[in-house]
Design an enzyme around this catalytic site. Sequence first.
Site, PDB file in Angstrom:
ATOM      1  N   ASP A  53      17.373 -16.321 -68.162  1.00 47.58           N
ATOM      2  CA  ASP A  53      18.047 -15.087 -67.756  1.00 47.58           C
ATOM      3  C   ASP A  53      18.115 -14.888 -66.246  1.00 47.58           C
ATOM      4  O   ASP A  53      18.982 -14.184 -65.755  1.00 47.58           O
ATOM      5  CB  ASP A  53      17.409 -13.863 -68.429  1.00 47.58           C
ATOM      6  CG  ASP A  53      15.895 -13.841 -68.300  1.00 47.58           C
ATOM      7  OD1 ASP A  53      15.320 -14.721 -67.636  1.00 47.58           O
ATOM      8  OD2 ASP A  53      15.283 -12.916 -68.866  1.00 47.58           O
ATOM      9  N   ASP A  72       4.613 -10.919 -64.261  1.00 47.54           N
ATOM     10  CA  ASP A  72       4.326 -11.543 -65.554  1.00 47.54           C
ATOM     11  C   ASP A  72       3.054 -12.386 -65.529  1.00 47.54           C
ATOM     12  O   ASP A  72       2.049 -12.002 -66.088  1.00 47.54           O
ATOM     13  CB  ASP A  72       5.495 -12.401 -66.049  1.00 47.54           C
ATOM     14  CG  ASP A  72       6.783 -11.613 -66.113  1.00 47.54           C
ATOM     15  OD1 ASP A  72       6.724 -10.375 -66.106  1.00 47.54           O
ATOM     16  OD2 ASP A  72       7.842 -12.235 -66.168  1.00 47.54           O
TER      17      ASP A  72
END
Length: 863
Positions: A57, A465
Amino acid sequence: MVAVPALLAALAAPLLVSAAPTQCHTWKNVKIGGGGGFVPGIIFNNAQKNLAYVRTDIGGAYRLNSDDSWTPLLDSVGNSNWNHWGVDSLATDPVDPTRLYLAVGMYTIDWDPNNGAIMRSTDQGNTWSETALPFKIGGNMPGRGVGERLAIDPHSNNIIYFGASSGNGLWKSTDYGVTWAKVSSFTNVGTFKANASDPNVYEQDTIGITWVTFDENSGGSKTVATPRIFAGVADTGNSVYISTNAGSTWTAIAGQPTGYIPHKGVFSPLENVLYISYSNGAGPYDGTLGYVYKYNITSGAWTNITPPSPSGDIYYGFGGLAVDRQKAGTIMVAALNSWWPDSILWRSTNGGATWTSIWEWVSYPTRNKYYSISYANAPWIYDATNTNFEELGWMIESLVIDPFDSNHWLYGTGATIFGGRDLLKWDTSRNVSISVMANGIEETAIQDLLSPPSGPGILLSGMYDAGGFLHKNLDTVQTATDQFHVLFSGTTSIDYAGNSPLQMFRVGSNAQQLANSGDGGVTWNLIYAANQGTAGTIALSANGDIVLWSPSSGSIIRSQYTNAFTTISSLPAGAAIASDKRNETVFYGGSTNSFYLSTDGALTFKATATLGSATAVVKIVPNPTLAGDVWVSTSDGLYRTTNYGSSFTKISGPTVGGDFDLGAPKTSGAYWSIAGFFTIDGLSGVYRTDDGGVNWVRINDALGFGSASANKVAVDYKVYGRVFVGTNGRGIFYGNPSCSSPPPTASGTTTTGATKTTTTPVTTTTTKVTTTPSTTTKVTTTPSTTTKSTTTASTTTKTTTTKVTTTPTTTPKTTSASTTSAPVVTGTQSHYGQCGGIGWTGPTQCVSGTTCQVGNPYYYQCL
Ligand SMILES: *[C@@H]1O[C@H](CO)[C@@H](O)[C@H](O)[C@H]1NC(C)=O
Ligand SMILES: *[C@@H]1O[C@H](CO)[C@@H](O)[C@H](O)[C@H]1NC(C)=O
Ligand SMILES: *[C@@H]1O[C@H](CO)[C@@H](O)[C@H](O)[C@H]1NC(C)=O
Ligand SMILES: *[C@@H]1O[C@H](CO)[C@@H](O)[C@H](O)[C@H]1NC(C)=O
């Protein structure tokens, strides 16, 4: 960001009288291993064995190698076309497997000012041409895991469809993707939005056409257009359409289920059946209900084949769906988001009549796990400290079985790719071997890099993340001990004490946000007293006693001896900050075109000088060994002071400054080597100077590094010439000033990974729906111009964002429990402030000049 129109950029390039010389470098990834971000799509070629691709993405696309590693295909993407790292869909040609197509673009809202494009390759992604589309594409938008939206006719491979989002409908090319036209007969452009009532515009986009799938068995001839085509639309009414005349007309299929969104539509050639997975959410984070159906093309019958939940009830939607093209009736499906106790995968060998799941409850808390799992390719991913760790992953929108090998399967998660090579054991001993299969994929979104003067690390990285790493080596996978303790979900800034370099602090996002280390980043202690700021940047005083914090929202704050933070009002919120590396009491700040100095340990700041016509201060880097010598990059280039900011010299060359760093000098006693993202002679790139800015060389070679303003730079403190670049979606690179092949020439002859890009005008023959793209002129760019500047003064903050992979939810039901129908909050958030995310009730409008961008589902930020 204000994009320079392609025509102007193309005209400007030849007019340049001179450009900074280039110096050939060898660049490669700092190996973290195993992805580090969401993998929305994995696509096998049905005609050529061992040919498969992955789309991401925010980090481009990759091609599978025979040793299970992956080769990146979009590393030439640079500042001018940074949105091409958002790959919304990918199609590999079943007739001519050399052909490959991508639908690229990052956002369909104003976070991305550029339209999308269809990229096409005739050499499996080594080189590219492209056609600009007259609308935006959202590779990092809600719904990015549906698909594939791009589909190639398996008989007439000149015909390609693209199902667009945002109400743009279905598009078709009949000339191998060179020109595109809207299919005016396809009238349902979709109504479903991720969350139409969310004030954040990011949630309000129409997901649109979710997939296009050909019935390759239809039609008498294999050389004329395939007559029977299916398309899925994100609509809670009719959502599955059929054409039986090669796309001329379309109708909703009778008897279809309604209520949920069709995420995947996969044709089974041995059965003449279309399998469809549904979720009530757009994905990839959401979805609380769903089902799986099959449509028998011969009989027209719809059958609900939803697999039973191991827990009894369904609290998730369905995402990834795979058909074994060699075994009639063998199919697999994945729960899109089952956060607890783990994700769920199912397999059926009888077309969904019965299913087996990858794990089952024995009795709480004991489960039978019908798999072994290896994290050897990314040991850091396994979180032994988290008893609720999802071993199998989450956000599973991609799930595929190799069309040539029924034992070989892959699935993408929020963090990596898993897969195996003994899948048929599921049907015999019911125990399969799963491994991380993402070797070569580096998808992390880097927020800060630090090359420390001493200690065990070559490099420290901060990222969303995965948190961050102490890199003790650059070429081998990172282990769980290399990874910073997961004290907070992302590290956005790291600093060391100049006089005592093993002392470090770092900040990040999530509940507790500040930690320190006394051993160069090996171990970290959470500082509970300091739970005030939100991400942003920090500066640690020379002796390590004082922390100055410029959070992403709210005022600048300061703490000494890890005591509670107090507000420092004499420095504007959002200012760039730095500490003198030698003088404990000296701190620096910068905002718009003002430079600030503190001589009392960051208690008070005074503006000391003006930095030309800068509208933003990007980075302040003090000389590591000499007090009062400070370099400052701004929207107006690079400045230097040698007197604590009393006066500045503007360095010749850079007209726009980005992130940069000082590192080991070329010869002992000479200037610190300086490298970073700058625009010089109109060209954005990575430049280095060894003589304090008199001479510059461009060192990024054929690599583009995506958005220049999003990137982070560290220059090795000890090894001359070694430069680290942290990207927003392609991990960390390091480059050394040596290489075996020459740098690319202007004509585009090149080294590996370079691309040739031709932009071709869009034709809109069957509709006038289109707004004419700005690139209606023919523009050819070559590798050396892929980093052509589109950076302007307003782009000194990031224009791209990251996806999230970790979610703290550990409850069996889903996430958004805390929905107390908050009133819509009015007001404007400041630069770097929070503007959205799950549970956020504050302002969602950003101050002029900034836009609200997704850091993760829990945290949107004005950037
Ligand atoms: C949609 O957004 C609204 C407003 O932020 C929120 O209250 C609601 O819970 C969201 N709905 C879902 C399904 O997430
Ligand atoms: C589809 O329907 C036809 C006609 O009823 C039937 O013969 C066939 O077996 C069905 N296919 C599958 C895979 O169930
Ligand atoms: C499957 O194999 C693994 C590895 O040998 C083992 O740990 C696991 O218990 C097995 N699962 C079952 C249900 O027997
Ligand atoms: C540190 O800076 C302060 C304020 O400018 C100055 O008074 C002091 O002399 C400096 N100390 C050293 C060791 O240079």
